[in-house]
Design a protein around this motif. Structure first.
Motif, PDB file in Angstrom:
ATOM      1  N   GLY A   1     130.076  85.565 -29.251  1.00 44.12           N
ATOM      2  CA  GLY A   1     130.065  86.536 -28.159  1.00 44.12           C
ATOM      3  C   GLY A   1     128.854  86.475 -27.253  1.00 44.12           C
ATOM      4  O   GLY A   1     128.744  87.272 -26.316  1.00 44.12           O
ATOM      5  N   ILE A   2     127.928  85.547 -27.506  1.00 41.06           N
ATOM      6  CA  ILE A   2     126.726  85.456 -26.671  1.00 41.06           C
ATOM      7  C   ILE A   2     127.123  85.050 -25.248  1.00 41.06           C
ATOM      8  O   ILE A   2     128.043  84.262 -25.043  1.00 41.06           O
ATOM      9  CB  ILE A   2     125.713  84.442 -27.258  1.00 41.06           C
ATOM     10  N   LYS A   3     126.448  85.630 -24.255  1.00 38.71           N
ATOM     11  CA  LYS A   3     126.745  85.322 -22.859  1.00 38.71           C
ATOM     12  C   LYS A   3     125.473  84.867 -22.162  1.00 38.71           C
ATOM     13  O   LYS A   3     124.405  85.459 -22.356  1.00 38.71           O
ATOM     14  CB  LYS A   3     127.305  86.558 -22.151  1.00 38.71           C
ATOM     15  N   SER A   4     125.580  83.832 -21.360  1.00 35.42           N
ATOM     16  CA  SER A   4     124.429  83.355 -20.601  1.00 35.42           C
ATOM     17  C   SER A   4     124.405  84.016 -19.231  1.00 35.42           C
ATOM     18  O   SER A   4     125.443  84.431 -18.700  1.00 35.42           O
ATOM     19  CB  SER A   4     124.473  81.838 -20.452  1.00 35.42           C
ATOM     20  N   ALA A   5     123.215  84.121 -18.657  1.00 38.05           N
ATOM     21  CA  ALA A   5     123.055  84.723 -17.337  1.00 38.05           C
ATOM     22  C   ALA A   5     121.816  84.120 -16.693  1.00 38.05           C
ATOM     23  O   ALA A   5     120.802  83.863 -17.367  1.00 38.05           O
ATOM     24  CB  ALA A   5     122.922  86.243 -17.454  1.00 38.05           C
ATOM     25  N   PHE A   6     121.870  83.919 -15.373  1.00 41.19           N
ATOM     26  CA  PHE A   6     120.779  83.267 -14.653  1.00 41.19           C
ATOM     27  C   PHE A   6     120.490  84.050 -13.375  1.00 41.19           C
ATOM     28  O   PHE A   6     121.414  84.407 -12.636  1.00 41.19           O
ATOM     29  CB  PHE A   6     121.160  81.824 -14.308  1.00 41.19           C
TER      30      PHE A   6
ATOM     31  N   CYS B   1     116.274  82.409 -17.046  1.00 38.39           N
ATOM     32  CA  CYS B   1     117.480  82.078 -17.818  1.00 38.39           C
ATOM     33  C   CYS B   1     117.568  82.980 -19.050  1.00 38.39           C
ATOM     34  O   CYS B   1     116.594  83.081 -19.818  1.00 38.39           O
ATOM     35  CB  CYS B   1     117.443  80.618 -18.255  1.00 38.39           C
ATOM     36  N   LEU B   2     118.721  83.601 -19.227  1.00 37.27           N
ATOM     37  CA  LEU B   2     118.887  84.588 -20.290  1.00 37.27           C
ATOM     38  C   LEU B   2     120.123  84.292 -21.132  1.00 37.27           C
ATOM     39  O   LEU B   2     121.062  83.626 -20.674  1.00 37.27           O
ATOM     40  CB  LEU B   2     119.062  85.995 -19.704  1.00 37.27           C
TER      41      LEU B   2
ATOM     42  N   ALA C   1     120.478  89.008 -12.953  1.00 38.54           N
ATOM     43  CA  ALA C   1     121.282  88.202 -13.880  1.00 38.54           C
ATOM     44  C   ALA C   1     122.108  89.064 -14.816  1.00 38.54           C
ATOM     45  O   ALA C   1     123.275  88.766 -15.106  1.00 38.54           O
ATOM     46  CB  ALA C   1     120.371  87.282 -14.679  1.00 38.54           C
ATOM     47  N   THR C   2     121.509  90.147 -15.303  1.00 33.84           N
ATOM     48  CA  THR C   2     122.208  90.977 -16.288  1.00 33.84           C
ATOM     49  C   THR C   2     123.213  91.923 -15.646  1.00 33.84           C
ATOM     50  O   THR C   2     124.145  92.377 -16.312  1.00 33.84           O
ATOM     51  CB  THR C   2     121.199  91.812 -17.104  1.00 33.84           C
TER      52      THR C   2
END
Length: 417
Positions: A258-263, A277-278, A404-405
């Protein structure tokens, strides 16, 4: 004072700036110097270490930083500069593999280690003489006091008459929450020498260099307090308090279900462009900050290339919505750039969402983000009371995180309008 060594004569008054005399002479176990940028604390320490090799011909030195890959362009470079400045180039051999500096006549050495070298840092041995001087540059990077204690305990054994051992710590005081403050500055003991230096100690700064600090003092007083006056960053009033710093396994985090990346990208020019980068774990309520890119004075084309070079060219990048022209230029360069949410309450709402999460920052990859989040606070009014508006200084990576979030934590259909 002159030091003679056959053909060598070193004129110390020409090398030591006003304000560093006590720092140069002290023999206390811990010599701790926090200071502003450009205060010459590192250059003075480098000069002093080379000088001591001549004055104490059985001594050796060790230079330490948190990460071994940062040694070459910092302490190693400063020591080579000091050797040249003192006119003693022919007396030393400087090698990169292994990284060490050797005084040819005596075999004395200056060794270089990163705390990430593990056992190598606690089993230091020299071929000739004794290890006397340990210089920890950018000591602020060492977030765990236990790491320092292990190094401290490894510097042991007898020294010749008239010699002494000393651990030198130099750093910019980015956060008053650092263990360095209570350990050395709040209640220093008889074994500890402490000093704060500023750019005004450095006689080698020209008018352009000095103007940088004068403009910072006028335009960015909070940053100037740290980078100009060498004072501690804030300890109270921080916007984000649930923060940890550790070199976590990025691949292991990426594998969390379920991890999601965000930039996110905050544009600047005089202020830095901040690309962050998150990875977001909504189930555990954690935000992992795992990479960054900060630069000032660059074009959008350079920003786009940097994002591609770091391997994120195919990712969705959420940018400052107030810069539609910059977003369009990134899109022309093949970057999937899009505007962040906007609205009169979007900033505070975004902050409130993030405050529900624990933020884990990768120390090695994100040094600028670490500095910012430790100094990101609410703006104060004329009476010194906090307002509901974030202070602009130290906000660039924080804004990128918020951009990003926003679409991950809220979803694409939500609007503040």
């Amino acid at each position: 004072m002159l030091i003679d060594d056959s053909a060598i004569r070193i004129n110390l008054p020409k090398l030591i700036d006003v304000g560093y005399g006590d720092f140069w002479k002290t023999k206390q176990r811990y010599r701790v110097c926090k200071g502003s940028r450009g205060s010459k604390k590192s250059k003075t320490t480098a000069l002093n270490m080379i000088f001591r090799l001549f004055k104490y011909p059985e001594s050796n030195g060790l230079c330490v930083r948190r990460y071994s890959n940062t040694l070459r362009d910092s302490v190693f470079s400063d020591l080579k500069w000091a050797i040249h400045k003192m006119g003693v180039d022919s007396h030393f051999e400087c090698t990169v593999s292994p990284m060490q500096i050797t005084r040819k006549a005596t075999g004395q050495k200056i060794l270089f280690r990163g705390l990430d070298d593990g056992l190598k840092i606690t089993s230091i041995a020299v071929d000739k003489g004794v290890l006397c001087w340990v210089w920890i540059e950018e000591a602020y990077e060492i977030s765990n006091e236990d790491d320092f204690n292990k190094l401290d305990m490894s510097i042991r054994g007898e020294v010749p008459d008239g010699y002494f051992k000393q651990i030198i710590l130099t750093f910019n005081p980015w956060s008053a929450t650092s263990w360095l403050k209570p350990r050395f500055f709040d209640n220093p003991d008889e074994d500890t020498f402490i000093k704060t230096t500023t750019w005004k100690c450095n006689k080698w700064l020209d008018e352009a260099d000095r103007n940088i600090f004068l403009k910072m003092q006028q335009n960015n007083p909070r940053r100037y307090r740290i980078e100009g006056d060498g004072e501690w960053g804030i300890a109270e009033g921080l916007i984000y308090e649930k923060v940890r710093f550790e070199d976590f396994d990025i691949d292991a985090v990426r594998a969390i279900p379920g991890i999601k990346s965000a930039f996110g990208l905050d544009f600047g020019f005089t202020d830095p462009n901040a690309f962050v980068c998150l990875m977001i774990d909504n189930a555990a309520m954690k935000i992992y900050v795992f990479d960054e890119w900060y630069r000032t004075g660059v074009t959008n084309k350079i920003i786009a290339q940097a994002i591609k070079d770091k391997g994120y060219g195919g990712q969705r990048i959420v940018c400052d919505s107030a810069e539609p022209k910059s977003i369009a230029e990134l899109q022309e360069e093949g970057i999937k750039a899009e505007p962040s949410r906007k609205g009169k309450d979007s900033v505070n709402h975004g902050i409130q969402l993030i405050q529900n999460y624990e933020i884990i920052v990768h120390e090695k990859n994100c040094p600028e983000f670490k500095k910012e989040i430790q100094n990101y606070c609410w703006e104060t009014d004329k009476n010194g009371k906090p307002t509901d508006k974030p202070d602009h200084e130290f906000s660039h990576g924080m804004d990128s995180m918020r951009y990003a979030t926003g679409k991950v934590l809220v979803g694409d259909t939500f609007s503040f309008d």
